[in-house]
Motif scaffolding. Sequence first.
Motif, PDB file in Angstrom:
ATOM      1  N   GLN A 213       5.055   9.216   7.740  1.00 30.64           N
ATOM      2  CA  GLN A 213       5.693  10.207   6.865  1.00 30.64           C
ATOM      3  C   GLN A 213       6.119  11.430   7.669  1.00 30.64           C
ATOM      4  OE1 GLN A 213       6.173  10.007   3.287  1.00 30.64           O
ATOM      5  NE2 GLN A 213       5.881   7.911   3.949  1.00 30.64           N
TER       6      GLN A 213
ATOM      7  N   ARG B  62       0.845  -1.211   0.000  1.00 35.78           N
ATOM      8  CA  ARG B  62       0.000   0.000   0.000  1.00 35.78           C
ATOM      9  C   ARG B  62       0.875   1.255   0.000  1.00 35.78           C
ATOM     10  NH1 ARG B  62      -4.716  -1.066  -2.011  1.00 35.78           N
ATOM     11  NH2 ARG B  62      -5.601  -2.907  -1.066  1.00 35.78           N
ATOM     12  N   THR B  63       1.969   1.201   0.748  1.00 36.87           N
ATOM     13  CA  THR B  63       2.868   2.365   0.758  1.00 36.87           C
ATOM     14  C   THR B  63       3.404   2.612  -0.654  1.00 36.87           C
ATOM     15  OG1 THR B  63       3.487   1.910   3.031  1.00 36.87           O
ATOM     16  CG2 THR B  63       4.975   3.326   1.788  1.00 36.87           C
TER      17      THR B  63
ATOM     18  N   ARG C 182       9.164  10.669   9.606  1.00 35.34           N
ATOM     19  CA  ARG C 182      10.334  10.670   8.718  1.00 35.34           C
ATOM     20  C   ARG C 182      10.778  12.105   8.430  1.00 35.34           C
ATOM     21  NH1 ARG C 182       9.965   9.235   2.450  1.00 35.34           N
ATOM     22  NH2 ARG C 182      11.929  10.232   1.936  1.00 35.34           N
TER      23      ARG C 182
ATOM     24  N   LEU D 258       3.267  18.200   1.427  1.00 30.86           N
ATOM     25  CA  LEU D 258       2.565  17.254   2.292  1.00 30.86           C
ATOM     26  C   LEU D 258       1.210  17.780   2.757  1.00 30.86           C
ATOM     27  CD1 LEU D 258       5.491  15.740   4.352  1.00 30.86           C
ATOM     28  CD2 LEU D 258       3.872  14.489   2.953  1.00 30.86           C
TER      29      LEU D 258
ATOM     30  N   GLN E  90      -0.111   5.633   8.374  1.00 34.03           N
ATOM     31  CA  GLN E  90       0.833   5.780   7.258  1.00 34.03           C
ATOM     32  C   GLN E  90       1.308   7.244   7.155  1.00 34.03           C
ATOM     33  OE1 GLN E  90      -1.017   4.678   3.558  1.00 34.03           O
ATOM     34  NE2 GLN E  90       0.754   3.575   2.845  1.00 34.03           N
ATOM     35  N   PHE E  91       0.358   8.173   7.331  1.00 29.80           N
ATOM     36  CA  PHE E  91       0.713   9.587   7.211  1.00 29.80           C
ATOM     37  C   PHE E  91       1.609   9.999   8.383  1.00 29.80           C
ATOM     38  CE2 PHE E  91      -0.114  14.239   7.433  1.00 29.80           C
ATOM     39  CZ  PHE E  91       0.385  14.558   6.181  1.00 29.80           C
TER      40      PHE E  91
ATOM     41  N   VAL F 196      -4.584   4.723   7.183  1.00 29.27           N
ATOM     42  CA  VAL F 196      -4.085   5.879   6.424  1.00 29.27           C
ATOM     43  C   VAL F 196      -3.444   6.887   7.379  1.00 29.27           C
ATOM     44  CG1 VAL F 196      -4.767   7.845   5.005  1.00 29.27           C
ATOM     45  CG2 VAL F 196      -5.702   5.589   4.507  1.00 29.27           C
TER      46      VAL F 196
ATOM     47  N   MET G 146      -2.439   8.530  -0.379  1.00 32.13           N
ATOM     48  CA  MET G 146      -2.635   7.348   0.482  1.00 32.13           C
ATOM     49  C   MET G 146      -4.072   6.877   0.391  1.00 32.13           C
ATOM     50  SD  MET G 146      -0.642   8.537   3.873  1.00 32.13           S
ATOM     51  CE  MET G 146       1.111   8.896   3.787  1.00 32.13           C
ATOM     52  N   MET G 147      -4.988   7.837   0.343  1.00 32.49           N
ATOM     53  CA  MET G 147      -6.405   7.457   0.261  1.00 32.49           C
ATOM     54  C   MET G 147      -6.703   6.819  -1.092  1.00 32.49           C
ATOM     55  SD  MET G 147      -8.402  10.312   2.448  1.00 32.49           S
ATOM     56  CE  MET G 147      -7.534  11.810   2.570  1.00 32.49           C
TER      57      MET G 147
ATOM     58  N   ALA H  91       0.750   4.054  -2.689  1.00 27.96           N
ATOM     59  CA  ALA H  91       0.521   5.458  -2.341  1.00 27.96           C
ATOM     60  C   ALA H  91       1.615   6.342  -2.940  1.00 27.96           C
ATOM     61  CB  ALA H  91       0.480   5.620  -0.826  1.00 27.96           C
TER      62      ALA H  91
ATOM     63  N   GLU I 221      16.404  10.078  -3.612  1.00 27.71           N
ATOM     64  CA  GLU I 221      15.831  10.193  -2.268  1.00 27.71           C
ATOM     65  C   GLU I 221      14.330   9.999  -2.402  1.00 27.71           C
ATOM     66  OE1 GLU I 221      15.182  13.523   1.179  1.00 27.71           O
ATOM     67  OE2 GLU I 221      16.753  13.895  -0.297  1.00 27.71           O
ATOM     68  N   PRO I 222      13.797   8.919  -1.820  1.00 29.42           N
ATOM     69  CA  PRO I 222      12.367   8.653  -1.997  1.00 29.42           C
ATOM     70  C   PRO I 222      11.495   9.812  -1.526  1.00 29.42           C
ATOM     71  CG  PRO I 222      13.443   6.753  -1.035  1.00 29.42           C
ATOM     72  CD  PRO I 222      14.453   7.867  -1.039  1.00 29.42           C
ATOM     73  N   ARG I 223      10.404  10.020  -2.239  1.00 25.98           N
ATOM     74  CA  ARG I 223       9.508  11.143  -1.953  1.00 25.98           C
ATOM     75  C   ARG I 223       8.721  10.914  -0.657  1.00 25.98           C
ATOM     76  NH1 ARG I 223       6.356  10.751  -7.349  1.00 25.98           N
ATOM     77  NH2 ARG I 223       8.515  10.327  -7.904  1.00 25.98           N
ATOM     78  N   TYR I 224       8.187  12.014  -0.126  1.00 28.51           N
ATOM     79  CA  TYR I 224       7.206  11.905   0.958  1.00 28.51           C
ATOM     80  C   TYR I 224       5.859  11.610   0.311  1.00 28.51           C
ATOM     81  CZ  TYR I 224      10.637  13.832   4.124  1.00 28.51           C
ATOM     82  OH  TYR I 224      11.765  14.007   4.879  1.00 28.51           O
ATOM     83  N   VAL I 225       5.100  10.755   0.945  1.00 29.33           N
ATOM     84  CA  VAL I 225       3.811  10.372   0.372  1.00 29.33           C
ATOM     85  C   VAL I 225       2.739  11.324   0.870  1.00 29.33           C
ATOM     86  CG1 VAL I 225       2.229   8.476  -0.012  1.00 29.33           C
ATOM     87  CG2 VAL I 225       4.619   7.999   0.474  1.00 29.33           C
ATOM     88  N   LYS I 226       1.922  11.800  -0.066  1.00 26.78           N
ATOM     89  CA  LYS I 226       0.881  12.751   0.304  1.00 26.78           C
ATOM     90  C   LYS I 226      -0.365  12.016   0.778  1.00 26.78           C
ATOM     91  CE  LYS I 226       2.584  15.765  -3.258  1.00 26.78           C
ATOM     92  NZ  LYS I 226       2.325  16.374  -4.548  1.00 26.78           N
ATOM     93  N   LEU I 227      -1.059  12.654   1.677  1.00 25.51           N
ATOM     94  CA  LEU I 227      -2.259  12.053   2.263  1.00 25.51           C
ATOM     95  C   LEU I 227      -3.318  11.692   1.210  1.00 25.51           C
ATOM     96  CD1 LEU I 227      -3.500  11.193   4.948  1.00 25.51           C
ATOM     97  CD2 LEU I 227      -4.326  13.509   5.234  1.00 25.51           C
ATOM     98  N   PRO I 228      -3.660  12.581   0.282  1.00 23.36           N
ATOM     99  CA  PRO I 228      -4.672  12.192  -0.722  1.00 23.36           C
ATOM    100  C   PRO I 228      -4.232  10.966  -1.534  1.00 23.36           C
ATOM    101  CG  PRO I 228      -4.285  14.561  -0.787  1.00 23.36           C
ATOM    102  CD  PRO I 228      -3.232  13.986   0.116  1.00 23.36           C
TER     103      PRO I 228
END
Lengths: 250, 384
Positions: B14, A73-74, B17, B47, B10-11, B7, A191-192, A77, A182-189
């Motif tokens: 982040q 899932r990560t 991190r 973010l 998971q956030f 979720v 993830m959904m 996302a 450098e891996p990106r930060y995952v945004k909340l939308p």
Amino acid sequence: MKILVCIKRVVDYNVRIRVKPDGGGVVTDGVKMSMNPFDEIAVEEALRIKEAGNADEIIVVSIGAKQVQEQLRTALAMGADRGIHVETTENIQPLTASRMLLNIAQSEGVDLVLLGKQAIDDDNNQTGQMLAALWDRPQATFASGLSFDGGKATTIREVDAGLEVLEVDLPAVVTVDLRLNEPRYVKLPDMMKAKKKTIDVKTLADLGVEAAPGVSSLGVRPPEGRQAGKKVETVEELVKELQARGLVND
Amino acid sequence: MALDADVLEQFIDQVKRLVTEKLVPNEERLVEDDDIPDEIVDDLKDLGFFGLSIPEEYGGLGLCLTDEAKIMMEFCQSSVAYRSRIGTNNGIGSQGLVIDGNEQQKQRYLPGLASGEMIASFALTEPGAGSDAASLTTSAVRDGDHYLLNGTKRFITNAPQADLFTVMARTDASTPGARGVSAFIVEADTPGITLGKKDKKMGQRGAHTSDVIFENCRIPATARIGDEGHGFKTAMKVLDRGRLHISAVCIGQAERLLKDSLNYAIERKQFGERIADFQLIQAMLADSRTEIYAARSMLLDATRRYDQAERVSEEASCCKMFASEMVGRIADRAVQIHGGAGYMADYAVERFYRDVRLFRIYEGTTQIQQLVIAKSMIRSAENS
């Protein structure tokens, strides 16, 4: 181009590893688990390749118990298109894993398989190489740079003598090193959105593979604690001390 | 809207991190430059940190307060200046618009605030109006389709960066107190606005405040939020959320102070032993852990009620007072555990000790919270 990225669920790199009292492995109960950091770099690279217009689809695959879906899932996302979960609670060693990945790479018809150079749990550094051998395709390991031209990939490898540049014909296996990106930060939308992406679940039988471990672990033990050092007052004393221990010539 | 548990987890991963890899390692640079590095501001934008509380339809994340609080408790385990930059867009700078703004105003400003392209500041405090905010004298005099703003606002957070001010001004000179006050959205490039010098503060370097002076500043009547005389009603509606948000900030800071103290106590040796093995040090660690747990429990109870649309003004004041006083005590113990090192700028606890002092003052001093709590109790008793 279709890319397959292989990811492994491992104990998080920030966790202080503890060995089980019976020496049968390391403690994972109640321990934070994450995607192997090198695999995360592989996912990031696949995304960049796609964003640059050099790939159409990114498939992520992971092998293990139900919980590996968290890491899938990560990756979804982050931006991968779909996932494959090979569900098993058996002890899977690199040769078995590479047989499974071979099956998936062939049935999906992928042009590039990206993996971390090694997983930080067992540090085997074998799966990518074994996969390339079984697949009979070129391999480029420890990539710290990756580019494409036609049906070829060019990789940069950090070796003792400097930087080595390799060109491989696709399809190929590339394992990635720490400094590739450098891996990106995952945004909340995102993830959904990832919750709606598909993860196909397969069994070992689906892939025609048996766990059959070829290597047996005899035991695991923690490193010896560090011994207290010795302080000396002068350089002369230091040299004497080193000579006495046979560490420098008289 | 409440996020699914997985979720949110998971956030939060982040956020952890970001704190470990970017925010904490850049704290000294932040102090040195008295500014947040651009690349970190970009990460925060990416973010969605500027729009945590702004509804999704305007480009924000639209988080419920419980989720926002859990995120802030992690995020604020780093220098509070980072929080300050995103604070006004999420807090009273934007929430007045979210709650009482009209559709046109929301469409015009909220997307920019949510993305962080625009920074909003809240301009209430004046040289003569602090805790007694309702005594403010900045005037907004109607002039046809416009208002003329005149007056000075003090200690305005993010004023040097602001693109937008939510200004509280008196529209009815004949009505003293809160009822004569209205709220306005004022774009920072409107002629007639000048900024004072950046204030020299005790701590929180990298977070900026200054005076904002309005001299015959002409703004369209459409810039008013809600009806004339409703300014304080709007402000009151966002107060509870703001106080609970600050409580989460205090808890995050306290967690960091305790983490640094614990690590130091384990490493530092005196009398041939780790100081962590001394019972008097252990008492300080245990007291701190307990107080953080208490504050966290209070906060999550209050945010849960808030998210269920219960009235929580009393609880919000309890949380804000307890959490801000608590972090003060923990900062004091953190310096004590560090001993002489804790008095030196080489250790983060020295900086945090100064930074956290503000929490007992802004968003309503401890004394104002005490009055709110006691008056609420008395009112309830009288009405029962």
